[in-house]
Design a protein around this motif. Structure first.
Motif, PDB file in Angstrom:
ATOM      1  N   THR A 149      16.272  56.871  25.044  1.00 22.28           N
ATOM      2  CA  THR A 149      16.425  55.537  25.628  1.00 22.28           C
ATOM      3  C   THR A 149      15.413  54.562  25.059  1.00 22.28           C
ATOM      4  O   THR A 149      15.760  53.420  24.715  1.00 22.28           O
ATOM      5  CB  THR A 149      16.284  55.617  27.162  1.00 22.28           C
ATOM      6  OG1 THR A 149      17.435  56.273  27.691  1.00 22.28           O
ATOM      7  CG2 THR A 149      16.163  54.237  27.786  1.00 22.28           C
ATOM      8  N   ILE A 150      14.162  54.990  24.923  1.00 21.34           N
ATOM      9  CA  ILE A 150      13.127  54.100  24.390  1.00 21.34           C
ATOM     10  C   ILE A 150      13.484  53.645  22.984  1.00 21.34           C
ATOM     11  O   ILE A 150      13.371  52.464  22.640  1.00 21.34           O
ATOM     12  CB  ILE A 150      11.758  54.802  24.383  1.00 21.34           C
ATOM     13  CG1 ILE A 150      11.328  55.145  25.809  1.00 21.34           C
ATOM     14  CG2 ILE A 150      10.702  53.913  23.726  1.00 21.34           C
ATOM     15  CD1 ILE A 150      10.182  56.146  25.871  1.00 21.34           C
ATOM     16  N   ALA A 151      13.937  54.577  22.130  1.00 21.74           N
ATOM     17  CA  ALA A 151      14.274  54.243  20.749  1.00 21.74           C
ATOM     18  C   ALA A 151      15.403  53.218  20.699  1.00 21.74           C
ATOM     19  O   ALA A 151      15.362  52.261  19.917  1.00 21.74           O
ATOM     20  CB  ALA A 151      14.670  55.499  19.985  1.00 21.74           C
ATOM     21  N   TYR A 152      16.425  53.426  21.528  1.00 22.66           N
ATOM     22  CA  TYR A 152      17.544  52.480  21.556  1.00 22.66           C
ATOM     23  C   TYR A 152      17.064  51.087  21.945  1.00 22.66           C
ATOM     24  O   TYR A 152      17.451  50.084  21.322  1.00 22.66           O
ATOM     25  CB  TYR A 152      18.606  52.967  22.536  1.00 22.66           C
ATOM     26  CG  TYR A 152      19.813  52.063  22.618  1.00 22.66           C
ATOM     27  CD1 TYR A 152      20.807  52.117  21.646  1.00 22.66           C
ATOM     28  CD2 TYR A 152      19.938  51.140  23.650  1.00 22.66           C
ATOM     29  CE1 TYR A 152      21.907  51.276  21.706  1.00 22.66           C
ATOM     30  CE2 TYR A 152      21.036  50.291  23.714  1.00 22.66           C
ATOM     31  CZ  TYR A 152      22.020  50.365  22.741  1.00 22.66           C
ATOM     32  OH  TYR A 152      23.099  49.514  22.804  1.00 22.66           O
TER      33      TYR A 152
ATOM     34  N   PHE B 188       9.541  56.372  13.763  1.00 25.08           N
ATOM     35  CA  PHE B 188      10.060  57.207  14.838  1.00 25.08           C
ATOM     36  C   PHE B 188      11.458  57.675  14.444  1.00 25.08           C
ATOM     37  O   PHE B 188      12.328  56.844  14.196  1.00 25.08           O
ATOM     38  CB  PHE B 188      10.131  56.429  16.147  1.00 25.08           C
ATOM     39  CG  PHE B 188       8.841  55.763  16.568  1.00 25.08           C
ATOM     40  CD1 PHE B 188       7.606  56.329  16.267  1.00 25.08           C
ATOM     41  CD2 PHE B 188       8.863  54.572  17.272  1.00 25.08           C
ATOM     42  CE1 PHE B 188       6.429  55.717  16.656  1.00 25.08           C
ATOM     43  CE2 PHE B 188       7.695  53.954  17.680  1.00 25.08           C
ATOM     44  CZ  PHE B 188       6.470  54.526  17.367  1.00 25.08           C
ATOM     45  N   PRO B 189      11.721  58.959  14.390  1.00 30.87           N
ATOM     46  CA  PRO B 189      13.018  59.455  13.894  1.00 30.87           C
ATOM     47  C   PRO B 189      14.210  58.894  14.657  1.00 30.87           C
ATOM     48  O   PRO B 189      15.218  58.525  14.053  1.00 30.87           O
ATOM     49  CB  PRO B 189      12.913  60.977  14.079  1.00 30.87           C
ATOM     50  CG  PRO B 189      11.487  61.271  14.235  1.00 30.87           C
ATOM     51  CD  PRO B 189      10.810  60.057  14.749  1.00 30.87           C
ATOM     52  N   GLU B 190      14.088  58.808  15.990  1.00 28.93           N
ATOM     53  CA  GLU B 190      15.210  58.300  16.779  1.00 28.93           C
ATOM     54  C   GLU B 190      15.477  56.823  16.481  1.00 28.93           C
ATOM     55  O   GLU B 190      16.612  56.373  16.500  1.00 28.93           O
ATOM     56  CB  GLU B 190      14.921  58.472  18.284  1.00 28.93           C
ATOM     57  CG  GLU B 190      14.731  59.919  18.715  1.00 28.93           C
ATOM     58  CD  GLU B 190      13.281  60.362  18.651  1.00 28.93           C
ATOM     59  OE1 GLU B 190      12.948  61.384  19.260  1.00 28.93           O
ATOM     60  OE2 GLU B 190      12.475  59.675  17.965  1.00 28.93           O
ATOM     61  N   VAL B 191      14.408  56.069  16.198  1.00 27.14           N
ATOM     62  CA  VAL B 191      14.560  54.654  15.864  1.00 27.14           C
ATOM     63  C   VAL B 191      15.166  54.499  14.471  1.00 27.14           C
ATOM     64  O   VAL B 191      16.066  53.681  14.263  1.00 27.14           O
ATOM     65  CB  VAL B 191      13.198  53.934  15.952  1.00 27.14           C
ATOM     66  CG1 VAL B 191      13.293  52.511  15.400  1.00 27.14           C
ATOM     67  CG2 VAL B 191      12.700  53.899  17.392  1.00 27.14           C
TER      68      VAL B 191
ATOM     69  N   LEU C 166      18.318  52.286  13.137  1.00 28.06           N
ATOM     70  CA  LEU C 166      18.128  51.234  12.133  1.00 28.06           C
ATOM     71  C   LEU C 166      19.042  51.464  10.930  1.00 28.06           C
ATOM     72  O   LEU C 166      19.579  50.507  10.357  1.00 28.06           O
ATOM     73  CB  LEU C 166      16.668  51.185  11.683  1.00 28.06           C
ATOM     74  CG  LEU C 166      15.640  50.718  12.713  1.00 28.06           C
ATOM     75  CD1 LEU C 166      14.233  50.826  12.142  1.00 28.06           C
ATOM     76  CD2 LEU C 166      15.920  49.283  13.158  1.00 28.06           C
ATOM     77  N   ASP C 167      19.216  52.717  10.548  1.00 33.23           N
ATOM     78  CA  ASP C 167      20.099  53.028   9.425  1.00 33.23           C
ATOM     79  C   ASP C 167      21.548  52.659   9.728  1.00 33.23           C
ATOM     80  O   ASP C 167      22.339  52.410   8.815  1.00 33.23           O
ATOM     81  CB  ASP C 167      20.015  54.521   9.075  1.00 33.23           C
ATOM     82  CG  ASP C 167      18.692  54.895   8.430  1.00 33.23           C
ATOM     83  OD1 ASP C 167      17.977  53.982   7.981  1.00 33.23           O
ATOM     84  OD2 ASP C 167      18.360  56.099   8.389  1.00 33.23           O
TER      85      ASP C 167
ATOM     86  N   GLY D 152      22.221  49.958  11.314  1.00 38.85           N
ATOM     87  CA  GLY D 152      22.243  48.493  11.355  1.00 38.85           C
ATOM     88  C   GLY D 152      22.268  47.919  12.757  1.00 38.85           C
ATOM     89  O   GLY D 152      22.635  46.759  12.950  1.00 38.85           O
ATOM     90  N   LEU D 153      21.850  48.712  13.749  1.00 38.23           N
ATOM     91  CA  LEU D 153      21.947  48.268  15.138  1.00 38.23           C
ATOM     92  C   LEU D 153      21.004  47.115  15.449  1.00 38.23           C
ATOM     93  O   LEU D 153      21.199  46.392  16.424  1.00 38.23           O
ATOM     94  CB  LEU D 153      21.655  49.451  16.068  1.00 38.23           C
ATOM     95  CG  LEU D 153      22.134  49.323  17.511  1.00 38.23           C
ATOM     96  CD1 LEU D 153      23.651  49.204  17.570  1.00 38.23           C
ATOM     97  CD2 LEU D 153      21.666  50.507  18.346  1.00 38.23           C
ATOM     98  N   GLN D 154      19.986  46.920  14.609  1.00 35.19           N
ATOM     99  CA  GLN D 154      19.040  45.829  14.820  1.00 35.19           C
ATOM    100  C   GLN D 154      19.601  44.482  14.371  1.00 35.19           C
ATOM    101  O   GLN D 154      18.990  43.442  14.605  1.00 35.19           O
ATOM    102  CB  GLN D 154      17.730  46.114  14.078  1.00 35.19           C
ATOM    103  CG  GLN D 154      17.766  45.877  12.571  1.00 35.19           C
ATOM    104  CD  GLN D 154      18.406  47.025  11.791  1.00 35.19           C
ATOM    105  OE1 GLN D 154      19.130  47.836  12.338  1.00 35.19           O
ATOM    106  NE2 GLN D 154      18.118  47.093  10.508  1.00 35.19           N
ATOM    107  N   SER D 155      20.773  44.504  13.714  1.00 32.48           N
ATOM    108  CA  SER D 155      21.306  43.284  13.104  1.00 32.48           C
ATOM    109  C   SER D 155      22.682  42.904  13.621  1.00 32.48           C
ATOM    110  O   SER D 155      23.397  42.128  12.997  1.00 32.48           O
ATOM    111  CB  SER D 155      21.354  43.443  11.574  1.00 32.48           C
ATOM    112  OG  SER D 155      20.062  43.702  11.065  1.00 32.48           O
ATOM    113  N   VAL D 156      23.065  43.451  14.769  1.00 31.85           N
ATOM    114  CA  VAL D 156      24.334  43.089  15.392  1.00 31.85           C
ATOM    115  C   VAL D 156      24.047  42.635  16.815  1.00 31.85           C
ATOM    116  O   VAL D 156      23.179  43.186  17.486  1.00 31.85           O
ATOM    117  CB  VAL D 156      25.337  44.267  15.392  1.00 31.85           C
ATOM    118  CG1 VAL D 156      24.776  45.456  16.159  1.00 31.85           C
ATOM    119  CG2 VAL D 156      26.673  43.847  15.967  1.00 31.85           C
TER     120      VAL D 156
END
Length: 317
Positions: free
Chosen positions: A182-185, A222-225, A229-230, A232-236
């Motif tokens: 949850t934290i990583a998300y 952080f592996p979960e992060v 990021l791979d 692309g969740l940070q850009s939608v």
């Protein structure tokens, strides 16, 4: 108006109970920079928004992010509950020899006296609370809504940046898989929202240069992060608008202000994961439907089904 699809916005990994991690996550839920604050701040800003029709993209952006924050409150609150659920049986590290509750005369909820937040057991029956990690109640005075678009956007960017910083710290406090999933998300989604407010400010003349992201946490270590990021969740950015009338895409587009080489885009809403109901906690006397009440509920349901069948057959004749 809001619809609930009865799904969590992100999957919570399964792991052992961890009441200490649950209390740390309370800061991300009910702290000054937590998810309750972002939810209320953006929704109030969108409800109070004023301007001519050309300013609608800004209102839609605030509305979409505020709606997503409702799902974040649900996600982090559910995670806290799962970290607490069954924690009277928590033994700490597996190598530590600890008596099971009730053994050798120990009381079932003894853990509440010396581990984490006693209110998780005394008040909430092993569930989340609208408080921070120190137990201070969430306050409506946290909400910033100046009525000035530029000020609100600047404040929102600060809020997302600080929230992301704190979640990176919480990530470093626990190795629990449920907590970290949850934290990583939320770390990644905070960056997406940071991008959103930065892009909106760019449209109003701000030139960020190399300043973003704030803070430069290097969270991709952080592996979960990194996995998110791979993708692309940070850009939608989600609009939660099935009619596709949102104009947020007029702002959330182009090169990411985070300078990570990605392009920004919008989507209606992500696919969710099923929500399961937690088991009863007998040691908390909660929820505690006794056999008599269950029998009454079943008898009432049967009567209602018979009445519905009779009404249906009468209308068809």
């Amino acid at each position: 108006m809001y619809l609930h699809v009865e799904e969590l916005i992100n999957e919570i990994q399964i792991d052992e109970p961890d009441p200490a991690a649950a209390n740390a996550l309370q800061e991300g839920l009910g702290g000054q920079f937590g998810e309750m604050r972002t939810m209320m701040q953006y929704l109030f800003q969108s409800m109070n928004f004023r301007g001519d029709p050309s300013s609608k993209p800004y209102k839609d952006l605030l509305q979409g992010i505020g709606t997503e924050e409702i799902s974040h409150v649900e996600l982090i609150g559910t995670t806290i509950a799962r970290l607490l659920d069954g924690s009277p049986d928590y033994h700490g590290k597996k190598k530590d020899p600890v008596d099971e509750p009730g053994a050798k005369g120990a009381t079932p909820l003894k853990i509440a006296l010396d581990t984490s937040n006693i209110h998780h057991y005394l008040v909430a029956a092993q569930g989340a609370l609208p408080v921070d990690a120190a137990g201070n109640p969430w306050s409506g005075s946290y909400v910033y809504n100046s009525g000035n678009l530029v000020l609100d956007l600047l404040y929102n960017l600060m809020l997302e940046s600080t929230g992301r910083l704190q979640k990176c710290r919480i990530y470093e406090m626990t190795a629990n898989k449920a907590a970290r999933s949850t934290i990583a998300y939320l770390i990644v989604r905070d960056q997406a929202h940071e991008n959103a407010y930065a892009k909106a400010l760019e449209s109003l003349g701000v030139n960020w240069g190399p300043l973003l992201p704030i803070p430069k946490t290097n969270a991709e270590q952080f592996p979960e992060v990194k996995k998110l990021l791979d993708l692309g969740l940070q850009s939608v950015q989600y609009t939660f608008n099935p009619e596709q009338t949102s104009q947020a895409a007029k702002l959330y587009r182009g090169a990411s202000p985070s300078n990570d080489g990605t392009e920004l885009s919008t989507a209606i809403m992500p696919e969710g994961v099923p929500i399961t109901i937690a088991p009863e906690r007998r040691e908390e006397f909660s929820p505690g439907l006794d056999p008599e009440l269950l029998a009454l509920i079943q008898a009432t349901a049967e009567v209602e089904l018979i009445a519905a069948d009779e009404a249906g057959s009468g209308s068809s004749s």
